[in-house]
Design a protein around this motif. Structure first.
Motif, PDB file in Angstrom:
ATOM      1  N   GLU A 116      26.254  24.002  64.598  1.00  0.00           N
ATOM      2  CA  GLU A 116      25.463  24.681  65.878  1.00  0.00           C
ATOM      3  C   GLU A 116      24.854  23.356  66.493  1.00  0.00           C
ATOM      4  O   GLU A 116      24.398  23.224  67.650  1.00  0.00           O
ATOM      5  CB  GLU A 116      24.389  25.463  65.286  1.00  0.00           C
ATOM      6  N   ALA A 117      24.470  22.374  65.403  1.00  0.00           N
ATOM      7  CA  ALA A 117      23.731  21.214  65.923  1.00  0.00           C
ATOM      8  C   ALA A 117      24.592  20.179  66.642  1.00  0.00           C
ATOM      9  O   ALA A 117      24.287  18.962  67.000  1.00  0.00           O
ATOM     10  CB  ALA A 117      22.918  20.531  64.855  1.00  0.00           C
ATOM     11  N   GLY A 118      26.019  20.385  66.546  1.00  0.00           N
ATOM     12  CA  GLY A 118      27.043  19.373  67.033  1.00  0.00           C
ATOM     13  C   GLY A 118      27.245  18.247  66.172  1.00  0.00           C
ATOM     14  O   GLY A 118      27.498  17.088  66.424  1.00  0.00           O
ATOM     15  N   ILE A 119      27.091  18.366  64.645  1.00  0.00           N
ATOM     16  CA  ILE A 119      27.039  17.242  63.836  1.00  0.00           C
ATOM     17  C   ILE A 119      28.330  17.449  62.878  1.00  0.00           C
ATOM     18  O   ILE A 119      28.432  18.435  62.375  1.00  0.00           O
ATOM     19  CB  ILE A 119      25.667  17.462  62.847  1.00  0.00           C
ATOM     20  N   GLY A 120      29.142  16.475  63.022  1.00  0.00           N
ATOM     21  CA  GLY A 120      30.353  16.445  62.148  1.00  0.00           C
ATOM     22  C   GLY A 120      29.795  16.391  60.852  1.00  0.00           C
ATOM     23  O   GLY A 120      29.067  15.838  60.394  1.00  0.00           O
ATOM     24  N   TYR A 121      30.878  16.875  59.950  1.00  0.00           N
ATOM     25  CA  TYR A 121      30.476  17.069  58.611  1.00  0.00           C
ATOM     26  C   TYR A 121      32.175  17.059  57.902  1.00  0.00           C
ATOM     27  O   TYR A 121      33.050  17.390  58.352  1.00  0.00           O
ATOM     28  CB  TYR A 121      29.576  18.382  58.058  1.00  0.00           C
ATOM     29  N   LEU A 122      31.924  16.630  56.516  1.00  0.00           N
ATOM     30  CA  LEU A 122      33.022  16.919  55.586  1.00  0.00           C
ATOM     31  C   LEU A 122      32.696  17.606  54.371  1.00  0.00           C
ATOM     32  O   LEU A 122      31.791  17.209  53.971  1.00  0.00           O
ATOM     33  CB  LEU A 122      33.733  15.486  55.369  1.00  0.00           C
ATOM     34  N   VAL A 123      33.529  18.423  53.886  1.00  0.00           N
ATOM     35  CA  VAL A 123      33.070  19.204  52.560  1.00  0.00           C
ATOM     36  C   VAL A 123      34.029  18.506  51.677  1.00  0.00           C
ATOM     37  O   VAL A 123      35.104  18.344  51.595  1.00  0.00           O
ATOM     38  CB  VAL A 123      33.519  20.462  52.865  1.00  0.00           C
ATOM     39  N   ARG A 124      33.292  17.911  50.785  1.00  0.00           N
ATOM     40  CA  ARG A 124      33.804  17.008  49.673  1.00  0.00           C
ATOM     41  C   ARG A 124      34.261  18.207  48.644  1.00  0.00           C
ATOM     42  O   ARG A 124      34.184  18.877  48.277  1.00  0.00           O
ATOM     43  CB  ARG A 124      33.027  16.262  48.814  1.00  0.00           C
ATOM     44  N   GLY A 125      35.702  18.066  48.386  1.00  0.00           N
ATOM     45  CA  GLY A 125      36.585  18.858  47.607  1.00  0.00           C
ATOM     46  C   GLY A 125      37.542  19.804  48.478  1.00  0.00           C
ATOM     47  O   GLY A 125      38.406  20.576  48.097  1.00  0.00           O
ATOM     48  N   GLY A 126      37.198  19.554  49.980  1.00  0.00           N
ATOM     49  CA  GLY A 126      38.085  20.119  50.863  1.00  0.00           C
ATOM     50  C   GLY A 126      39.690  19.469  50.941  1.00  0.00           C
ATOM     51  O   GLY A 126      39.970  18.853  50.030  1.00  0.00           O
ATOM     52  N   ALA A 158      38.134  19.445  66.367  1.00  0.00           N
ATOM     53  CA  ALA A 158      39.298  18.636  65.914  1.00  0.00           C
ATOM     54  C   ALA A 158      39.713  17.405  66.405  1.00  0.00           C
ATOM     55  O   ALA A 158      40.123  16.593  65.599  1.00  0.00           O
ATOM     56  CB  ALA A 158      40.597  19.753  65.998  1.00  0.00           C
ATOM     57  N   VAL A 159      39.512  17.210  68.018  1.00  0.00           N
ATOM     58  CA  VAL A 159      39.629  16.007  68.548  1.00  0.00           C
ATOM     59  C   VAL A 159      38.973  14.862  67.809  1.00  0.00           C
ATOM     60  O   VAL A 159      39.357  13.964  67.700  1.00  0.00           O
ATOM     61  CB  VAL A 159      39.368  16.443  70.031  1.00  0.00           C
ATOM     62  N   ARG A 160      37.877  15.216  67.677  1.00  0.00           N
ATOM     63  CA  ARG A 160      36.866  14.055  67.058  1.00  0.00           C
ATOM     64  C   ARG A 160      37.090  13.915  65.692  1.00  0.00           C
ATOM     65  O   ARG A 160      37.206  12.447  65.293  1.00  0.00           O
ATOM     66  CB  ARG A 160      35.080  14.751  66.876  1.00  0.00           C
ATOM     67  N   GLU A 161      37.524  14.843  64.857  1.00  0.00           N
ATOM     68  CA  GLU A 161      37.796  14.796  63.669  1.00  0.00           C
ATOM     69  C   GLU A 161      39.194  13.940  63.236  1.00  0.00           C
ATOM     70  O   GLU A 161      39.283  13.039  62.485  1.00  0.00           O
ATOM     71  CB  GLU A 161      38.225  16.008  62.913  1.00  0.00           C
ATOM     72  N   VAL A 197      28.910  13.698  58.092  1.00  0.00           N
ATOM     73  CA  VAL A 197      27.935  14.029  57.122  1.00  0.00           C
ATOM     74  C   VAL A 197      28.738  14.717  55.997  1.00  0.00           C
ATOM     75  O   VAL A 197      29.346  15.527  56.012  1.00  0.00           O
ATOM     76  CB  VAL A 197      26.902  14.967  57.509  1.00  0.00           C
ATOM     77  N   THR A 198      28.342  14.136  54.615  1.00  0.00           N
ATOM     78  CA  THR A 198      29.149  14.863  53.646  1.00  0.00           C
ATOM     79  C   THR A 198      28.502  16.086  52.957  1.00  0.00           C
ATOM     80  O   THR A 198      27.502  16.151  52.864  1.00  0.00           O
ATOM     81  CB  THR A 198      29.195  13.938  52.262  1.00  0.00           C
TER      82      THR A 198
END
Length: 682
Positions: free
Chosen positions: A386-396, A447-450, A495-496
């Protein structure tokens, strides 16, 4: 696999030793005999042992191929090999216990057993389900998971099916998935039958089989011992009885072993790991040298002090082998303690704080949000999205499994021959530009940013290798292949999000510890003093992941409008501030108004009038403000601006009781009228 990345000019032993502090230098100079390194978090243990190996090779005390450094993750092994190459020391074997054992098993199996090594079953679920079915057990997905974990515990603890009931009783285990000890014992036996019939082995069998071969074949044991003469074991507090048995067989009657560990980071006891081998090392090797690494170069004094306080309150459960850290970095900001109305508000508060840190120049890749259970991640993911902050889920999804990464590596591999004399980073940029990379990050999210961030991480790695090793394209490809095998991903900008267990061994500039409340940390399932002590160590691990910024928070209720019964974790008794955050949620009203103005259609001025009215009601009734109406409800009201009770009653957080108690007053506030709030009559 040996990388063909060209290394830097070899360093002299004097230069190596000059780069270490006194305690690290003591480690590096202890080249022979048993050595026990008690290394606190952030004290440079990896640096100390890699420089020790480099110093040993440089002085001729070691031949690089005869050194086996054992780590607990493939990533850590890859990092150690990379550091040694940077020091001009290739050829050292750095592997996990399983990788080293599998390599040996594959080599010796044809002569020791005959034929090829059985196929390794990567996941136990199918085998456990079939074994359960044969016993007439109703096992669902959760039961299969729990039973598989119990099987792993038994095998790494060297407990057979026949011994299981007695040993499990002694260890205070209660079976698994609701089944008693005798049922689990029968399942263990049938599980082995199923494996044999399918002709497969599991990961624990790799170690067990190698233990069997080394125990029964003196010629094989002699050959292994000729190959490996010096051993280094990292994260020794997490060794299981099975791993220790294999290590003993590798060593034989020799004493050339260095172990490194931190009893305060023992967080895998449930898997069979035990710190006993670390704490008992000086007893097993009477002449062992013990070196303590206490200087913390990772974290600010504020973070270090908090970590020390958490351990100090462990009382008699604190091991004498525990290290009290001494901060070496300059002073930084104080740790923040925040209480929120509920988990949703906590997640949004964390997202707002992350946005503020990013605005202050902290990269997203240097920010992590850690939690006790994976179930806590959903609210955090939603708030960051919602805040437009990219993140990565460790273990994904693993980095090297991503489609864009696989395609990019294929393109880079194809460019090796055609690169010519062009600088490697320039070639990489040209190649990846065809795959969608651009010098500037796209403004689009999702997806584009990732995709761009994945490609950008490859560009950054190319720059790093060119600067540190003068690598060419072939060297880059070799590095990528080794990293893919070790799942040692380059840094990706995001963000992790990770569980506390998954965060061990990692560090960030800013760390948010979410859900640090009773029932979550310690988790409600933790029973007995030993289990509670391990939960305390989990918090210690979480705190020591932070270099500079640290925020510890919890939600008073699980759901919006739910019962606010949570309290801060007992591990923070005497640490959590009595005033401010502990008494009520902290409010940064200027920031909240700005967020409302920028990101929400809500009327910011009306929102403030509603909050002022709510505080008057809370004061008059003696209730906490959040029990009157939640912030999310006030936002909904400020957005919808209802004119009638019927319209107000359909909004989230407005039930029949609240509508009757506060409805007319809320409508009056919306109309801009002055509302007089009086205390209820006695």
């Amino acid at each position: 696999m040996t990388s063909n990345v060209p290394g830097p000019a070899p360093r002299s032993s004097e230069e190596l030793l000059a780069a270490l502090d006194d305690d690290q230098r003591a480690v590096a100079l202890s080249l022979t005999g048993p050595l026990c390194v008690l290394a606190g978090a952030g004290t440079g243990k990896t640096r100390a042992i890699t420089y020790r190996i480099a110093h040993g090779v440089r002085t001729g005390a070691y031949a690089a191929p005869t050194v086996l450094a054992v780590t607990f993750t493939a990533r850590a092994a890859g990092e150690m090999r990379s550091r040694l190459r940077d020091l001009g020391i290739p050829g050292v074997q750095a592997r996990t216990f399983h990788a080293a054992a599998l390599r040996q098993l594959s080599y010796f199996w044809p002569s020791a057993i005959g034929g090829g090594v059985p196929r390794i079953q990567e996941h136990k679920a199918g085998l456990v389900a079939e074994a359960g079915g044969r016993l007439g057990l109703g096992v669902d997905r959760v039961a299969v998971r729990d039973l598989a974990a119990e099987i792993e515990w038994a095998k790494v603890s060297l407990v057979t099916a026949e011994e299981y009931t007695t040993r499990a009783t002694k260890e205070g285990r209660e079976g698994a998935a609701g089944y008693d000890l005798s049922t689990v014992a029968r399942l263990l036996s049938v599980y082995e039958d199923v494996k044999s019939e399918r002709g497969v082995i599991d990961f624990e069998d790799v170690l067990l089989l190698m233990v069997g071969i080394l125990s029964e074949r003196d010629d094989v044991a002699a050959e292994v011992r000729r190959q490996y003469r010096h051993f280094v074991v990292d994260e020794y507090q997490d060794v299981s009885p099975l791993q220790q048995r294999l290590l003993d067989l590798w060593l034989g009657d020799r004493r050339e072993i260095c172990v490194v560990g931190d009893v305060s980071q023992t967080i895998y006891s449930f898997t069979g790991a035990t710190p006993a081998f670390l704490t008992d090392f000086p007893s097993r090797y009477r002449d062992a040298r013990v070196v303590r690494l206490v200087r913390d170069y990772r974290s600010t004094p504020q973070v270090v002090s908090l970590a020390n306080q958490v351990l100090a309150k462990a009382g008699r459960h604190r091991s004498s082998a525990a290290v009290e850290l001494v901060a070496q970095r300059p002073s930084g900001p104080a740790a923040r303690f925040e209480a929120f109305d509920d988990d949703v508000a906590e997640a949004r508060g964390i997202a707002a704080r992350i946005a503020a840190l990013e605005a202050d120049g902290v990269p997203r890749s240097e920010i992590a949000v850690l939690y006790r259970t994976n179930g806590q991640a959903e609210a955090l993911e939603q708030a960051l999205a919602e805040a437009g902050i990219g993140y990565l889920v460790r273990g994904g999804e693993r980095f090297f499994s991503r489609r864009e990464v696989r395609e990019a590596v294929a393109l880079l591999r194809g460019a090796v021959r055609s690169a010519g004399d062009a600088p490697m980073p320039e070639v990489v940029r040209d190649v990846l530009a065809a795959a969608g990379w651009a010098p500037e990050a796209p403004t689009a999210r999702g997806a584009v940013r990732e995709r761009w961030e994945s490609l950008q991480s490859l560009v950054a790695l190319a720059d790093q290798l060119a600067a540190t090793r003068q690598a060419d394209m072939a060297g880059l490809i070799a590095e990528l292949e080794e990293r893919a095998a070790a799942q040692h991903a380059p840094t990706v900008e995001g963000v992790t999000l990770a569980s506390l267990h998954a965060a061990k061994g990692l560090e960030w500039d800013a760390v948010f510890l979410a859900g640090v409340s009773e029932g979550l940390l310690p988790i409600s399932l933790a029973e007995g003093e030993d289990a509670i002590a391990e939960e305390r160590r989990l918090l210690y691990v979480g705190i020591t992941r932070a270099r500079e910024h640290l925020m510890i928070s919890y939600g008073r209720a699980r759901t919006v409008g739910g019962r606010a019964g949570r309290k801060p974790s007992r591990f923070l008794d005497g640490i959590w501030p009595r005033e401010g955050a502990a008494a009520r949620p902290r409010r940064d009203r200027a920031r909240e108004r700005a967020l409302l103005a920028e990101d929400s259609p809500a009327d910011a001025e009306l929102f403030e009038r509603l909050r002022t009215w709510r505080e008057q009601v809370a004061t008059a009734t003696g209730k906490p403000a959040y029990t009157v109406l939640h912030d999310t409800t006030l936002t909904a009201i400020a957005t919808a601006r209802p004119k009638e009770l019927r319209q107000l009653g359909v909004l989230r957080g407005i039930g029949a009781a609240k509508l009757e108690a506060y409805g007319p007053q809320v409508l009056a506030v919306i109309r801009g009228e002055d509302v007089v709030v009086e205390a209820p009559a006695d």
